[in-house]
Structures are given as structure tokens and as C-alpha cells.
Design a protein around this motif. Sequence first.
Motif, PDB file in Angstrom:
ATOM      1  N   GLN A 251      33.707  64.312 -46.391  1.00 11.04           N
ATOM      2  CA  GLN A 251      34.071  62.958 -45.921  1.00 11.04           C
ATOM      3  C   GLN A 251      33.305  61.465 -47.850  1.00 11.04           C
ATOM      4  O   GLN A 251      34.345  60.974 -48.487  1.00 11.04           O
ATOM      5  N   SER A 252      32.785  62.311 -48.372  1.00 14.59           N
ATOM      6  CA  SER A 252      32.409  61.556 -49.461  1.00 14.59           C
ATOM      7  C   SER A 252      33.751  62.726 -50.621  1.00 14.59           C
ATOM      8  O   SER A 252      33.606  61.665 -50.993  1.00 14.59           O
ATOM      9  N   TYR A 253      33.834  63.431 -50.042  1.00 12.19           N
ATOM     10  CA  TYR A 253      35.398  64.045 -51.570  1.00 12.19           C
ATOM     11  C   TYR A 253      36.087  62.862 -51.462  1.00 12.19           C
ATOM     12  O   TYR A 253      36.777  63.022 -52.275  1.00 12.19           O
ATOM     13  N   PHE A 254      36.330  63.362 -49.556  1.00 10.50           N
ATOM     14  CA  PHE A 254      37.355  62.509 -49.338  1.00 10.50           C
ATOM     15  C   PHE A 254      37.606  60.763 -50.161  1.00 10.50           C
ATOM     16  O   PHE A 254      39.015  60.562 -50.339  1.00 10.50           O
ATOM     17  N   ARG A 255      36.835  60.604 -49.797  1.00  5.13           N
ATOM     18  CA  ARG A 255      36.377  58.726 -50.272  1.00  5.13           C
ATOM     19  C   ARG A 255      36.629  58.708 -52.020  1.00  5.13           C
ATOM     20  O   ARG A 255      37.120  57.934 -53.155  1.00  5.13           O
ATOM     21  N   GLN A 256      36.199  59.467 -52.827  1.00  3.90           N
ATOM     22  CA  GLN A 256      36.096  59.842 -54.299  1.00  3.90           C
ATOM     23  C   GLN A 256      38.189  59.880 -54.150  1.00  3.90           C
ATOM     24  O   GLN A 256      38.206  59.471 -55.687  1.00  3.90           O
TER      25      GLN A 256
ATOM     26  N   PHE B  57      29.541  66.340 -44.165  1.00  3.44           N
ATOM     27  CA  PHE B  57      29.752  64.841 -44.492  1.00  3.44           C
ATOM     28  C   PHE B  57      30.194  65.088 -46.430  1.00  3.44           C
ATOM     29  O   PHE B  57      30.179  63.993 -47.129  1.00  3.44           O
ATOM     30  N   LYS B  58      29.918  65.602 -46.512  1.00  2.00           N
ATOM     31  CA  LYS B  58      30.306  66.109 -47.799  1.00  2.00           C
ATOM     32  C   LYS B  58      31.997  65.509 -47.945  1.00  2.00           C
ATOM     33  O   LYS B  58      32.467  65.775 -49.752  1.00  2.00           O
TER      34      LYS B  58
ATOM     35  N   TYR C  55      36.252  56.063 -46.474  1.00  2.00           N
ATOM     36  CA  TYR C  55      35.828  57.489 -45.692  1.00  2.00           C
ATOM     37  C   TYR C  55      36.810  57.748 -45.342  1.00  2.00           C
ATOM     38  O   TYR C  55      37.608  56.966 -44.673  1.00  2.00           O
ATOM     39  N   PHE C  56      36.254  59.357 -44.216  1.00  2.00           N
ATOM     40  CA  PHE C  56      37.386  59.636 -43.593  1.00  2.00           C
ATOM     41  C   PHE C  56      36.374  60.128 -42.417  1.00  2.00           C
ATOM     42  O   PHE C  56      35.767  60.550 -42.988  1.00  2.00           O
TER      43      PHE C  56
ATOM     44  N   PHE D 230      27.656  62.122 -39.617  1.00  2.00           N
ATOM     45  CA  PHE D 230      27.035  63.629 -39.571  1.00  2.00           C
ATOM     46  C   PHE D 230      25.505  63.280 -41.260  1.00  2.00           C
ATOM     47  O   PHE D 230      25.763  62.436 -41.545  1.00  2.00           O
ATOM     48  N   HIS D 231      24.823  64.194 -41.014  1.00  2.00           N
ATOM     49  CA  HIS D 231      23.809  64.804 -42.324  1.00  2.00           C
ATOM     50  C   HIS D 231      24.196  64.199 -43.016  1.00  2.00           C
ATOM     51  O   HIS D 231      25.268  64.938 -43.709  1.00  2.00           O
ATOM     52  N   GLU D 232      23.995  64.030 -44.724  1.00  2.17           N
ATOM     53  CA  GLU D 232      23.902  64.371 -45.661  1.00  2.17           C
ATOM     54  C   GLU D 232      24.127  64.963 -46.249  1.00  2.17           C
ATOM     55  O   GLU D 232      25.097  65.424 -47.351  1.00  2.17           O
TER      56      GLU D 232
END
Length: 328
Positions: free
Chosen positions: A241-246, A238-239, A251-252, A231-233
Motif C-alpha cells: 500500500q505504501s509503495y502504491f501510494r509513492q 501494508f508495504k 493508498y490502495f 494491516f499491520h505496518e
Amino acid sequence: MPCSKKPDYLQSLLLLQWPLSYLAIFWIVQPLLVCLLFTPLWLLPALYFVWFFLDWKTPNQGGRRSAWVRNWRIWTYFRDYFPITILKTKELPPSRNYIMGVHPHGLLTYGAFCNFCTESTGFSKIFPGITPHLATLSWFFKIPIIRDYLMAKGVCSVSQPSIDYLLSHGTGNLVGIVPGGVKEALQSMPNTTTLILQKRKGFVRTALRHGAHLVPTFTFGETEVYDQLVFHEDSWIFKFQSYFRQIFGFYFCFFYGQGFRQGSFGLLPYHRPIVTVVGEPLPLPHVENPSPEMVDKYHALYMDALKKLFDQHKVQYGFPDTQKLLFL
């Protein structure tokens, strides 16, 4: 292209046990331990939790590997599902210690796990006198039972104290590190050869501080076993995924492979060969406080060695001669 291998349901089931075993421990075994605290068998989980807190240093002090677990027969079915193999190009003398760069991360690092955390591909026979450790996220070792299962297979914490301990206690130790980390998982798509390595220099600095040799490896086929939706940034997915990673440290990813029946869709990986090519060790001097310039020098030498390793073997393992290894 997907391999035309006929489906082997036993191989598929035993492959699934790898991720499902961690889910079972987390969602079934751990709640069961807590429940036992309120039964006449309360002493058993109580003793385990006491030992768990007393044993908290072990993941950072070499772990607790088990030859029995590493030699389970289920790992041979795991290996044969793809199949997975390891190729040695140079000897690794046991008189030295090593940091091995594991590339690429892929989605589930099947190749690195099978080759370095089990004996199904014969690591100990191929590299006699070398004790492999595969480094992973530190927070896994804070989870009861899961940490013991990981350590039994030779998995260690990627924390600095853990790596320092392994590289300063004896020789013949090899620590496998995935410099691209979980972020590189988002680059894991068929026919791509992009590595997140340009600014990942910590492993080089650590190698210099201990005088450990750097070993480049490339696992051909690691990114071919799943398709992934990217997915595009700027997208909300994508946001997320980034939150999930934090929160969770990884990453999910939205990925798919094949089902139990040939030609069907599912979450099983495709039957595609995975080959880990272990390159020639790059000698490094022993420097207690390496300068940034020295780190940059050996980081560049390592990237050159990795690129050379990829170029030497890419055609043999399915890439066109024009394929380039890209560093981000």
C-alpha cells in the motif's frame, strides 16, 4: 448500525456513475481520442490536444466551473442514497476569503464532494455569495478530459499556486482542503474519530499569508459507509500500500460495503446518513511571512475549534458522549 432504508436501484446506479465515469474517461474515451488521430476525424482530437497544452495554467488559476454540471439531476440521487446534508452553524460573509478544513477524509469523501462540488444540498443558497472549491491531488489535472470534468464541478488543484490564486483574486472564495490527505484514508473505519492533523500546518500558514479565515468542518458518517481491512505496518500488504501510494499519490485500500440487494456484500456504500457540519470561521491576521510560533498558535486554535465543533454535535449524530476526537 446500517440504515434500514429499502434499496433504490436507480440511486445505486447513479451513485456508481461517479467513480465509473472517471474509469470510463480514462480507459475508453482517452484511447478513443488517440485512435481518432488515425482516422478522417483526426482534426477533432488534434484540436483538443493543442488546446489542452495551451490551457495548462487554468487548473492553477481558478479552474473552469460549470453551473450546469454542478446542478445535474443525478447529484440529487447521489445525495439521497445516504442521504447527505449540510448544516450551517454560522454565517460566512462574502467579504472575506476562507480556507475550510475538511475532516475526516474517509475513503471517497462523499460528503465533501456532494456538498461543495454540486448544488444538490443547496450550498449557494445556504452560503450566498461564497464560491466553493474543493482541492485535490495536482496530478489529476494533468489527465486529459478528466481535468475538465473535475474543474467543471469546482474542484481545484491542491498546489500552492492554485490556492494562492484563489485567495488573492477577489473575495467570497472558499477553498476546501483535506489536511489529513490520503494517509487519513487508512484511518477510515466505522466508530473511529482519528484525524491526521497534529503536524499538518501548511494550510494555516497559507491562511495567514492571505488573511483568510479558517473554517472547521466535520462530516459525521463519512467513515461509517464502508468497512475496511487494516494491516499491520510490518505486513507485506501494508508495504505494498505504501509503495502504491509513492507511485500514484493515494493508498490502495481494501474495503467493502453492501451489494444491490439488502443484506448482501459488495462495493456500494452502506445507506448511512452523512452530515457535514460547518463551524464558525476563525479570524486570522494578514501576515506576509508568519513565524513558526504564529503558525503553531493558530494551528492550536484551529484544533480547539474543531474539537469544540465535534463535541457539540457528536451525540446528535450517533457518537456517545464519551467519544473523543484524536489528533495524530
